[in-house]
Enzyme design. Structure first.
Site, PDB file in Angstrom:
ATOM      1  N   GLU A  85      38.881  45.788  38.947  1.00 63.09           N
ATOM      2  CA  GLU A  85      39.226  47.212  38.923  1.00 63.09           C
ATOM      3  C   GLU A  85      40.408  47.399  37.985  1.00 63.09           C
ATOM      4  OE1 GLU A  85      39.704  49.048  42.746  1.00 63.09           O
ATOM      5  OE2 GLU A  85      37.860  48.136  43.461  1.00 63.09           O
TER       6      GLU A  85
ATOM      7  N   GLY B 233      44.592  42.146  48.065  1.00 64.32           N
ATOM      8  CA  GLY B 233      43.967  43.220  48.824  1.00 64.32           C
ATOM      9  C   GLY B 233      42.773  43.698  48.031  1.00 64.32           C
TER      10      GLY B 233
ATOM     11  N   CYS C 297      37.349  43.662  47.281  1.00 66.34           N
ATOM     12  CA  CYS C 297      36.545  42.474  46.970  1.00 66.34           C
ATOM     13  C   CYS C 297      37.034  41.235  47.694  1.00 66.34           C
ATOM     14  CB  CYS C 297      36.521  42.255  45.466  1.00 66.34           C
ATOM     15  SG  CYS C 297      35.509  43.474  44.649  1.00 66.34           S
TER      16      CYS C 297
HETATM   17  C1  UDX Z   1      38.192  40.907  41.857  1.00 68.53           C
HETATM   18  C2  UDX Z   1      37.753  39.832  40.842  1.00 68.53           C
HETATM   19  O1  UDX Z   1      38.839  39.473  40.003  1.00 68.53           O
HETATM   20  C3  UDX Z   1      36.569  40.333  40.044  1.00 68.53           C
HETATM   21  O2  UDX Z   1      36.144  39.320  39.153  1.00 68.53           O
HETATM   22  C4  UDX Z   1      35.488  40.655  41.065  1.00 68.53           C
HETATM   23  O3  UDX Z   1      34.244  40.779  40.626  1.00 68.53           O
HETATM   24  C5  UDX Z   1      35.963  41.802  41.942  1.00 68.53           C
HETATM   25  O4  UDX Z   1      37.094  41.317  42.659  1.00 68.53           O
HETATM   26  P1  UDX Z   1      39.686  43.103  41.830  1.00 68.53           P
HETATM   27  O5  UDX Z   1      39.368  43.251  43.286  1.00 68.53           O
HETATM   28  O6  UDX Z   1      39.623  44.304  40.971  1.00 68.53           O
HETATM   29  O7  UDX Z   1      38.722  42.033  41.153  1.00 68.53           O
HETATM   30  O8  UDX Z   1      41.172  42.535  41.777  1.00 68.53           O
HETATM   31  P2  UDX Z   1      41.955  41.337  41.090  1.00 68.53           P
HETATM   32  O9  UDX Z   1      42.566  41.769  39.823  1.00 68.53           O
HETATM   33  O10 UDX Z   1      41.134  40.118  41.045  1.00 68.53           O
HETATM   34  O11 UDX Z   1      43.137  41.161  42.171  1.00 68.53           O
HETATM   35  C6  UDX Z   1      42.842  40.976  43.552  1.00 68.53           C
HETATM   36  C7  UDX Z   1      44.092  40.995  44.378  1.00 68.53           C
HETATM   37  O12 UDX Z   1      44.842  39.803  44.227  1.00 68.53           O
HETATM   38  C8  UDX Z   1      45.080  42.130  44.097  1.00 68.53           C
HETATM   39  O13 UDX Z   1      45.530  42.643  45.335  1.00 68.53           O
HETATM   40  C9  UDX Z   1      46.210  41.454  43.359  1.00 68.53           C
HETATM   41  O14 UDX Z   1      47.446  42.118  43.525  1.00 68.53           O
HETATM   42  C10 UDX Z   1      46.213  40.094  44.011  1.00 68.53           C
HETATM   43  N1  UDX Z   1      46.768  39.025  43.172  1.00 68.53           N
HETATM   44  C11 UDX Z   1      46.160  38.709  41.993  1.00 68.53           C
HETATM   45  C12 UDX Z   1      47.871  38.310  43.613  1.00 68.53           C
HETATM   46  O15 UDX Z   1      48.438  38.570  44.690  1.00 68.53           O
HETATM   47  N2  UDX Z   1      48.334  37.275  42.837  1.00 68.53           N
HETATM   48  C13 UDX Z   1      47.750  36.939  41.669  1.00 68.53           C
HETATM   49  O16 UDX Z   1      48.225  35.984  41.024  1.00 68.53           O
HETATM   50  C14 UDX Z   1      46.637  37.679  41.218  1.00 68.53           C
END
Ligand code: UDX
Length: 448
Positions: free
Chosen positions: A155, A275, A278
């Protein structure tokens, strides 16, 4: 090619818009008539970078259309992408009722052969059940083939990800289905589209691979990828807890770890945890799927536990600093589950807000995009557009989302309007040394 998209949420709308922009004729439908009305009126119901301009250009060229009639959409395309929600049930398993419902509609409404593609994230073996449902409800009206084509869209950068994929995975039962899907993705694979993100001048290091697998493998690839990323984040968070106890700095540790190409630097950021719609649900669904076939996915259960503890740790830091939370005015900066989205589903910030409200704090909050949605869920909090207004009179500033605008806050100015110069940073946005220099009490994750 003529394509149908069922479900106009984040995945369906981005998929439909991008495939139309790539040159296909796309018809989208959704059970939410209000959403279709908005789309027909040229409004974009979700915030996703670049999506508005593609929808406008695809709309103008007549490549995308919308209907509330599922039958019309089903009959339109030779390929039908199912992009409906698969929310978690109370036991963590995925609720597949929307997919089942769509299968029944397709079987009833189709008048010619269709390739039915699952795009929604589903547990392994859903494809087999989908094929069974299509045959069971079919009235001899065409014949259906099923494929799985999981999305890997983040997203906030979903459009960029769609046009520059690392891999396009298609799980199929017959080579013809693979060819049909390859044809659909040909403009992306051969880079024959005008890139809405880089204005036609994409960096040339994008090499998307087209992978043909079995349907079950494709389904598993999606869950296994997301769960691994979630695992990586939880690992960094567990290391961060250790850093706090031992006086080490988690950023120094994860940076050095990440330079090993076998580990990689991404998804090692410690903080409030993951969060969104996904990771939390995919990890639960993967654990639950494993359990149904007798596999105890302990490592993922631990990752989930570590993630839940992030909120407790954050609140412990707040309580420790404030002593008494009741009656204190707290400013939450960031409500979305991550930056560059308005999505608050399973957002750590909202759980933080809920717990603080329960404890009797006066909560003020801001977010560049997510205020409208948060307000509906927690009308008892106070909302502002401007972070400095949010911080006025606050006893503590709580950083919950890593928005760029919050990285650039002038803390000298903010400190002059706060009741107490206290920042509890759930996303490690600032340098502890600099914050202390500015006279702030400052705590973050893994860097005490
Ligand atoms: C995710 C996957 O990355 C994507 O490939 C899939 O198909 C859908 O789910 P998304 O849910 O948009 O995408 O979020 P993403 O950017 O992956 O981050 C997920 C969560 O992890 C966020 O809450 C983010 O803040 C957290 N995060 C991410 C961390 O806490 N630390 C990190 O190092 C990276």
């Amino acid at each position: 090619m003529r394509l149908s998209v069922i479900g106009c949420g984040y995945v369906g709308l981005v998929t439909g818009a991008c495939l139309a922009e790539a040159g296909h004729d796309v018809m989208c439908t959704d059970i939410d008539a209000g959403r279709i009305a908005q789309l027909k009126a040229g409004q974009v119901p979700i915030y996703e970078h670049h999506l508005d301009k593609i929808l406008v250009s695809a709309g103008k060229s007549g490549k995308i259309s919308y209907t509330v009639d599922p039958g019309e959409a089903i009959r339109f395309g030779d390929t039908i992408f199912i992009c409906v929600g698969t929310p978690p049930r109370p036991d963590g398993s995925a609720d597949l009722s929307a997919i089942d419902h769509v299968a029944q509609q397709i079987a009833a409404e189709a008048r010619s052969p269709k390739l039915v593609v699952e795009k929604s994230t589903v547990p392994a073996r859903t494809g087999i059940e989908l094929q069974r449902a299509l045959s069971a409800y079919s009235r001899g009206n065409g014949g259906f083939r099923v494929a799985s084509n999981p999305e890997f869209l983040r997203e906030g950068t979903a459009v960029e990800d769609f046009f520059h994929p690392d891999r396009i995975v298609v799980g199929v039962e017959d080579p013809a289905a693979a060819e049909q899907l390859r044809e659909i993705y040909r403009p992306i694979l051969e880079r024959k589209f005008t890139c809405p993100v880089h204005q036609g001048k994409c960096p040339d290091n994008y090499k998307g691979e087209f992978l043909v697998t079995t349907i079950s493998s494709a389904e598993l690839i999606k869950h296994a990828s997301n769960s691994f990323l979630a695992l990586k984040i939880s690992y960094a968070n567990a290391v961060s807890d250790l850093c706090e106890k031992l006086g080490a700095n988690v950023e120094e540790v994860t940076h050095a770890m990440g330079l090993d190409p076998r580990i990689g630097t991404q998804f090692l950021k410690a903080g409030l945890g993951f969060g969104g719609f996904c990771f939390p649900k995919d990890i639960q669904a993967f654990i639950s799927l494993a359990a149904t076939v007798g596999v105890d996915f302990e490592i993922l259960k631990a990752a989930e536990r570590v993630n839940k503890q992030r909120i407790d740790r954050f609140l412990e830091k707040i309580s420790k600093a404030l002593w008494v939370v009741k009656g204190k005015r707290v400013a939450i900066l960031g409500l979305a589950f991550k930056a560059n989205t308005d999505d608050i589903r399973f957002a750590p910030a909202l759980e933080v807000m809920k717990r603080l409200l329960d404890e009797g704090a006066e909560v003020h909050a801001c977010d560049p995009e997510a205020v409208g949605k948060a307000k509906k869920q927690f009308p008892q909090a106070h909302y502002h557009e401007d972070p400095y207004k949010t911080l006025e009179g606050a006893h503590a500033a709580l950083i919950c989302t890593e928005w760029d605008v919050y990285k650039k806050i002038d803390w000298q100015r903010a400190g002059s309007v706060m009741a107490r110069k206290l920042v509890v940073d759930g996303r490690n946005l600032y340098s502890p040394a600099k914050m202390k220099e500015l006279g702030f009490e400052y705590s973050s994750f893994g860097r005490e």
